[in-house]
Design an enzyme around this catalytic site. Structure first.
Site, mmCIF file in Angstrom:
data_model
loop_
_atom_site.group_PDB
_atom_site.id
_atom_site.type_symbol
_atom_site.label_atom_id
_atom_site.label_comp_id
_atom_site.label_asym_id
_atom_site.label_seq_id
_atom_site.Cartn_x
_atom_site.Cartn_y
_atom_site.Cartn_z
ATOM 1 N N GLY A 196 16.009 -69.648 -5.414
ATOM 2 C CA GLY A 196 14.676 -69.835 -4.867
ATOM 3 C C GLY A 196 14.260 -68.624 -4.061
ATOM 4 O O GLY A 196 13.138 -68.132 -4.176
ATOM 5 N N ALA A 197 15.198 -68.121 -3.244
ATOM 6 C CA ALA A 197 14.949 -66.932 -2.437
ATOM 7 C C ALA A 197 16.280 -66.445 -1.883
ATOM 8 O O ALA A 197 17.292 -67.153 -1.947
ATOM 9 C CB ALA A 197 13.970 -67.234 -1.300
ATOM 10 N N MET A 198 16.279 -65.235 -1.322
ATOM 11 C CA MET A 198 17.496 -64.645 -0.773
ATOM 12 C C MET A 198 17.164 -63.880 0.503
ATOM 13 O O MET A 198 16.226 -63.080 0.539
ATOM 14 C CB MET A 198 18.143 -63.718 -1.807
ATOM 15 C CG MET A 198 19.350 -62.969 -1.287
ATOM 16 S SD MET A 198 20.679 -64.090 -0.767
ATOM 17 C CE MET A 198 21.601 -63.028 0.327
ATOM 18 N N GLU A 199 17.998 -64.097 1.535
ATOM 19 C CA GLU A 199 17.703 -63.665 2.894
ATOM 20 C C GLU A 199 18.113 -62.235 3.204
ATOM 21 O O GLU A 199 18.535 -61.927 4.328
ATOM 22 C CB GLU A 199 18.393 -64.605 3.892
ATOM 23 C CG GLU A 199 19.920 -64.555 3.899
ATOM 24 C CD GLU A 199 20.594 -65.582 3.005
ATOM 25 O OE1 GLU A 199 21.780 -65.874 3.232
ATOM 26 O OE2 GLU A 199 19.932 -66.082 2.081
ATOM 27 N N ASN A 200 17.982 -61.290 2.282
ATOM 28 C CA ASN A 200 18.291 -59.902 2.605
ATOM 29 C C ASN A 200 17.603 -59.496 3.908
ATOM 30 O O ASN A 200 16.440 -59.811 4.124
ATOM 31 C CB ASN A 200 17.802 -58.985 1.480
ATOM 32 C CG ASN A 200 18.209 -59.468 0.115
ATOM 33 O OD1 ASN A 200 19.378 -59.689 -0.154
ATOM 34 N ND2 ASN A 200 17.239 -59.649 -0.759
ATOM 35 N N GLU B 169 24.464 -61.647 -3.104
ATOM 36 C CA GLU B 169 25.294 -62.750 -2.619
ATOM 37 C C GLU B 169 25.916 -63.489 -3.811
ATOM 38 O O GLU B 169 25.192 -63.818 -4.757
ATOM 39 C CB GLU B 169 24.446 -63.724 -1.790
ATOM 40 C CG GLU B 169 25.288 -64.800 -1.120
ATOM 41 C CD GLU B 169 24.439 -65.747 -0.260
ATOM 42 O OE1 GLU B 169 24.958 -66.216 0.768
ATOM 43 O OE2 GLU B 169 23.293 -66.013 -0.624
ATOM 44 N N GLU C 97 14.434 -68.804 4.813
ATOM 45 C CA GLU C 97 14.929 -67.424 4.735
ATOM 46 C C GLU C 97 14.712 -66.688 6.053
ATOM 47 O O GLU C 97 15.565 -65.888 6.469
ATOM 48 C CB GLU C 97 14.240 -66.675 3.593
ATOM 49 C CG GLU C 97 14.349 -67.339 2.229
ATOM 50 C CD GLU C 97 15.773 -67.696 1.834
ATOM 51 O OE1 GLU C 97 16.709 -66.937 2.189
ATOM 52 O OE2 GLU C 97 15.970 -68.722 1.169
ATOM 53 N N GLU D 126 23.577 -72.577 5.325
ATOM 54 C CA GLU D 126 22.416 -73.085 4.579
ATOM 55 C C GLU D 126 21.840 -74.350 5.201
ATOM 56 O O GLU D 126 20.611 -74.520 5.282
ATOM 57 C CB GLU D 126 22.811 -73.340 3.125
ATOM 58 C CG GLU D 126 23.244 -72.084 2.371
ATOM 59 C CD GLU D 126 22.162 -71.026 2.326
ATOM 60 O OE1 GLU D 126 20.955 -71.381 2.296
ATOM 61 O OE2 GLU D 126 22.508 -69.834 2.335
ATOM 62 N N HIS E 251 17.425 -67.363 8.495
ATOM 63 C CA HIS E 251 18.653 -66.623 8.209
ATOM 64 C C HIS E 251 18.693 -65.249 8.873
ATOM 65 O O HIS E 251 19.769 -64.665 9.011
ATOM 66 C CB HIS E 251 18.825 -66.436 6.700
ATOM 67 C CG HIS E 251 19.419 -67.603 5.997
ATOM 68 N ND1 HIS E 251 20.527 -68.279 6.454
ATOM 69 C CD2 HIS E 251 19.083 -68.198 4.812
ATOM 70 C CE1 HIS E 251 20.831 -69.246 5.608
ATOM 71 N NE2 HIS E 251 19.970 -69.219 4.614
#
Length: 350
Positions: A265-269, A129, A300, A322, A303
């Site tokens: 912090g984190a990613m919503e794959n 992203e 996450e 977000e 998402h």
């Protein structure tokens, strides 16, 4: 002059979204041992074109274009400018094959490589992203051109490879210590939420519920993983969101992976969420720190519905994506977890 900037203008994205449909990808990544500068990326892309003959392009940031064919016709080297491959005279239905050499990254984007100073082990993770999927494989890299993805990865046999969907098969190629990991095809998703994490990962699996859960980190940090708390919060969130959204969890499994040198912090794959290792607590921490980690966990997870199942057409709507996930994550914390005073932290920090 040729366009040398690796950017995507919104006007170009809108034209391409109008032109293309019915997209599917088969992507193969030969990761080697992870210690070289590049890896081999092969993409087969099938897509429809609503206006046959109208030129378009596919995004690809690569150090070398090895070969490319469109409907069996070789594309000239001049069609590639380092970040875009020009596609001239597409048909109504198209079969595009691209072989390229892409670079491992060291900035937390694309396919990031990390060598653990504790044991010299190599770890890889993706971060796409908003516009970095095409640094790993050729794709129409915009959120509203969703597609189904089938991923294959070649990696050392002592590694674990995790992606958006469960493993369909794993086999050894020969005696060279390389395994071929094939993953199930995804539902229709955007390129920026596809993901690959690889290395000698430590794993804890919980398949006791309707949605299989996995928790991963590098081996040298395994003692800090705290799976019981992570799984408890996740299970509570899965039940809460399925209820308030009136929609069951939309993917096959849910893995959470703590990865090194992560920019966010984190990613919503989709089904393969990556977290900063800062959430692996190495000592006693405050309740506020644990509340923050739990909120990120549920942010996450939210998402998966709002962002991954239902997706913004363009990045100008990211604020809603977000903000909504943050709001419902604190709602879930307060209603369904031990962090019942979460709204106090929301008021103070958010």
């Amino acid at each position: 002059m040729p366009d040398t900037a690796d950017v995507l203008a919104r006007d170009d994205a809108e034209r391409r979204a109008w032109l293309l449909d019915d997209i599917a990808y088969d992507v193969t990544l030969d990761l080697g041992d992870g210690r070289g500068d590049t890896f081999l990326s092969t993409s087969r892309v099938t897509f429809g074109c609503t206006q046959p003959g109208v030129d378009t392009f596919i995004d690809l940031n690569a150090t070398e274009l090895v070969a490319a064919t469109l409907n069996g016709r070789p594309l000239p080297a001049a069609a590639f400018n380092g970040h875009r491959l020009h596609l001239d005279d597409p048909a109504a239905d198209n079969d595009l094959e691209i072989v390229a050499r892409c670079a491992f990254q060291h900035t937390g984007t694309g396919l990031h490589r990390f060598v653990d100073p504790a044991d010299d082990a190599v770890y890889l993770h993706t971060q796409f992203e908003p516009f970095d999927a095409h640094t790993v494989y050729a794709c129409f890299d915009q959120p509203d051109l969703k597609a189904r993805f089938a991923l294959t990865a070649l990696a050392p046999s002592h590694w674990t490879v995790v992606s958006n969907e469960p493993v369909a098969s794993r086999r050894s190629t020969s005696t060279d210590g390389v395994d071929v990991w094939r993953f199930e095809r995804t539902p229709v998703i955007s390129p920026y939420i596809t993901a690959v994490v690889a290395g000698p990962l430590h794993a804890v699996i919980d398949d006791s519920g309707d949605v299989p859960l996995g928790l991963y980190c590098r081996e040298s940090l395994a003692q800090y993983l705290e799976p019981e708390e992570m799984f408890s919060v996740t299970r509570a969130g899965l039940a809460f969101y399925a209820e308030i959204f009136a929609c069951p969890y939309p993917f096959t499994k849910y893995d959470q992976l703590f990865v090194p040198e992560f920019n966010w912090g984190a990613m919503e794959n989709a089904g393969c969420v990556t977290f900063s290792e800062s959430y692996l607590f190495r000592s006693r921490v405050t309740d506020a720190a644990r509340t923050s980690r739990a909120a990120t966990n549920l942010h996450e997870l939210a998402h998966m519905w709002f962002g991954n199942l239902v997706t913004m057409r363009w990045w100008g709507d990211l604020w809603l994506n977000e903000s909504f996930a943050t709001f419902v994550s604190f709602w879930a914390l307060a209603e369904r977890t031990a962090f019942s005073s979460a709204w106090v932290q929301f008021i103070n920090r958010e």
